[in-house]
Design a protein around this motif. Structure first.
Motif, PDB file in Angstrom:
ATOM      1  N   MET A 136      91.139  68.700  -4.870  1.00  0.00           N
ATOM      2  CA  MET A 136      90.498  68.357  -6.123  1.00  0.00           C
ATOM      3  C   MET A 136      90.070  66.811  -5.969  1.00  0.00           C
ATOM      4  SD  MET A 136      91.794  70.690  -9.097  1.00  0.00           S
ATOM      5  CE  MET A 136      90.306  70.116 -10.453  1.00  0.00           C
ATOM      6  N   ILE A 137      91.018  65.971  -5.950  1.00  0.00           N
ATOM      7  CA  ILE A 137      90.745  64.499  -6.004  1.00  0.00           C
ATOM      8  C   ILE A 137      90.189  64.124  -4.690  1.00  0.00           C
ATOM      9  CG2 ILE A 137      92.239  62.253  -5.601  1.00  0.00           C
ATOM     10  CD1 ILE A 137      92.070  63.542  -8.538  1.00  0.00           C
ATOM     11  N   LEU A 138      90.562  64.643  -3.709  1.00  0.00           N
ATOM     12  CA  LEU A 138      89.560  64.278  -2.570  1.00  0.00           C
ATOM     13  C   LEU A 138      88.142  64.659  -2.575  1.00  0.00           C
ATOM     14  CD1 LEU A 138      89.694  63.529   0.635  1.00  0.00           C
ATOM     15  CD2 LEU A 138      90.092  65.826   1.344  1.00  0.00           C
ATOM     16  N   ALA A 139      87.828  66.038  -3.015  1.00  0.00           N
ATOM     17  CA  ALA A 139      86.626  66.336  -3.437  1.00  0.00           C
ATOM     18  C   ALA A 139      85.798  65.369  -4.481  1.00  0.00           C
ATOM     19  CB  ALA A 139      86.427  67.519  -3.829  1.00  0.00           C
ATOM     20  N   PRO A 161      88.437  77.520  -5.725  1.00  0.00           N
ATOM     21  CA  PRO A 161      87.476  76.953  -5.302  1.00  0.00           C
ATOM     22  C   PRO A 161      86.418  76.418  -6.123  1.00  0.00           C
ATOM     23  CG  PRO A 161      87.993  78.648  -3.770  1.00  0.00           C
ATOM     24  CD  PRO A 161      88.803  78.955  -5.140  1.00  0.00           C
ATOM     25  N   TRP A 162      86.307  77.254  -7.269  1.00  0.00           N
ATOM     26  CA  TRP A 162      85.515  76.720  -8.283  1.00  0.00           C
ATOM     27  C   TRP A 162      85.934  75.526  -9.141  1.00  0.00           C
ATOM     28  CZ3 TRP A 162      80.663  78.245  -9.458  1.00  0.00           C
ATOM     29  CH2 TRP A 162      80.345  79.502  -8.623  1.00  0.00           C
ATOM     30  N   LEU A 163      87.146  75.148  -9.223  1.00  0.00           N
ATOM     31  CA  LEU A 163      87.828  74.033  -9.905  1.00  0.00           C
ATOM     32  C   LEU A 163      87.542  72.852  -8.672  1.00  0.00           C
ATOM     33  CD1 LEU A 163      89.413  76.270 -11.358  1.00  0.00           C
ATOM     34  CD2 LEU A 163      91.126  74.494 -11.493  1.00  0.00           C
ATOM     35  N   VAL A 164      87.773  73.024  -7.456  1.00  0.00           N
ATOM     36  CA  VAL A 164      87.178  71.989  -6.518  1.00  0.00           C
ATOM     37  C   VAL A 164      85.634  71.577  -6.665  1.00  0.00           C
ATOM     38  CG1 VAL A 164      87.250  71.391  -4.057  1.00  0.00           C
ATOM     39  CG2 VAL A 164      89.230  72.691  -4.943  1.00  0.00           C
ATOM     40  N   LEU A 165      84.911  72.568  -6.719  1.00  0.00           N
ATOM     41  CA  LEU A 165      83.711  72.266  -6.862  1.00  0.00           C
ATOM     42  C   LEU A 165      83.168  71.490  -8.089  1.00  0.00           C
ATOM     43  CD1 LEU A 165      80.623  73.022  -5.767  1.00  0.00           C
ATOM     44  CD2 LEU A 165      80.673  75.066  -7.290  1.00  0.00           C
TER      45      LEU A 165
END
Length: 385
Positions: free
Chosen positions: A51-54, A104-108
């Motif tokens: 998440m931080i990388l995204a 994946p929604w959290l990463v988005l």
């Protein structure tokens, strides 16, 4: 200025300081908060790193395009819109956690939140020029740098405390605090940018690019210590929790450096900047090659001591070099350069050993120091150039 005007100006400046301090709360608290969220949802903290990388990559990608979208709008209005977008994205993460949505929604949504960070900083920094006379700008930037370090010290602690109760509380808190700049941004920054029709063309002159490279190298140096702190503790035979032996001295030294910059209230000379760059390079070398715990901590202190003074100089130099109507874009690039340094340090730490990564970062700092030294012989007339 009237008797009533001075207190109003101080209130606007105070509002800007608080807005500046809270703007970075999501980045400061995110690593801890998102790791706790990932641990709860997937049983592994690596999702938090994703998440931080995204968020960071999206910041780099979105900084300049989003800043350019606001050329025809007042700076304060654009800042509010960008912060509102980020708040909606972070609130969506809270909803996803509550609904146990696929990760994946959290990463988005983390990427969506991060995409506005660089542009938001660019507009917020540009607003400061409307609130502070040029003679007081070094002091204001020194105070801002100090408060920024305080945010990066306290926000992870608060996130850990709230996350111990429930990870959703930590994310909700960074969402609320991260929305504060939209409420606190002073109206003084609302003037419409002038001569927008003349703002075309590249702004990356050699001198601007040089200071952006320096900012990126400094970001990599700090990130190498902060990200590698746990590995450093283990290398000296300590438990992972003793990573604070390196991060806390670095942050305290940075606060001290910001305080010194505020008290001094002057733009550094090129000779002083060279000395500060050399100090950061020496600090990196001590961290990379130091034979003992004491020398490694000393390296972290040296890096931290010049972090705020150098950041202040870069901001002042770019302020002088950039066309007035392109300042938000240049300041967004400054924040992006720092984020790029963090990405670089993270990538190197992933690919090679800690000691080798620190050597690479030392080489990077040494390179930009040599570049500034060479440039100093070519141009002495302009303090920012």
């Amino acid at each position: 200025m009237t008797d009533h005007g001075a207190p109003a100006a101080r209130r606007r400046l105070l509002g800007w300081f608080i807005a500046n301090g809270t703007l970075t709360v999501p980045q400061a608290a995110g690593p801890v908060a998102f790791s706790l969220v990932a641990l709860g949802l997937t049983g592994d903290t690596s999702g938090g790193a994703a998440m931080i990388l995204a968020m960071t990559i999206a910041q780099v990608v979105g900084a300049v395009p989003l800043t350019r979208l606001g050329r025809n709008r007042p700076s304060a209005t654009m800042l509010k819109l960008l912060v509102a977008v980020r708040t909606v994205a972070l609130a969506s993460i809270v909803v996803c956690i509550a609904q146990e949505a696929p990760f994946p929604w959290l990463v988005l949504f983390a990427a969506a939140a991060g995409s506005v960070n660089g542009a938001a900083y660019g507009y917020l920094r540009a607003i400061l020029n409307d609130l502070t006379p040029p003679a007081r700008l070094p002091r204001a930037l020194g105070i801002a740098a100090t408060l920024n370090e305080v945010t990066f010290v306290l926000a992870p602690v608060a996130a850990a405390g709230l996350g111990a109760l429930s990870p959703i509380f930590a994310v909700l808190a960074l969402t609320v605090l991260g929305a504060m700049p939209a409420l606190l941004v002073p109206r003084a920054g609302s003037a419409r940018p002038e001569q927008v029709h003349q703002a075309g063309g590249s702004i990356l002159s050699r001198t601007i690019l040089l200071w952006l490279l320096c900012a990126g190298a400094g970001g990599a140096a700090v990130a190498a210590i902060e990200i590698g702190a746990v590995a450093l503790a283990l290398s000296f035979g300590y438990e992972p929790g003793w990573a604070i032996l390196f991060t806390v001295p670095l942050c305290l030294a940075s606060v001290a450096g910001g305080t010194w910059t505020s008290v001094r209230n002057r733009m550094a000379t090129r000779k002083v900047v060279l000395l500060q760059l050399s100090t950061m390079t020496l600090g990196c070398a001590l961290a990379a090659l130091g034979p003992s715990l004491a020398t490694t901590i000393a390296g972290a202190v040296l890096i931290g001591s010049v972090l705020a003074p150098l950041a202040t100089y870069y901001s002042l130099a770019l302020d002088m070099l950039a066309p007035a109507q392109r300042r938000p874009e240049v300041f967004a690039l400054l924040r992006t350069a720092n984020a790029t340094g963090v990405i670089f340090a993270s990538a190197v730490l992933t690919m090679v050993s800690l000691s080798m990564a620190l050597i690479v970062v030392t080489g990077l700092m040494g390179t930009v120091t040599v570049m500034v030294t060479a440039a100093s012989f070519g141009s002495r007339a302009h303090p920012g150039g």
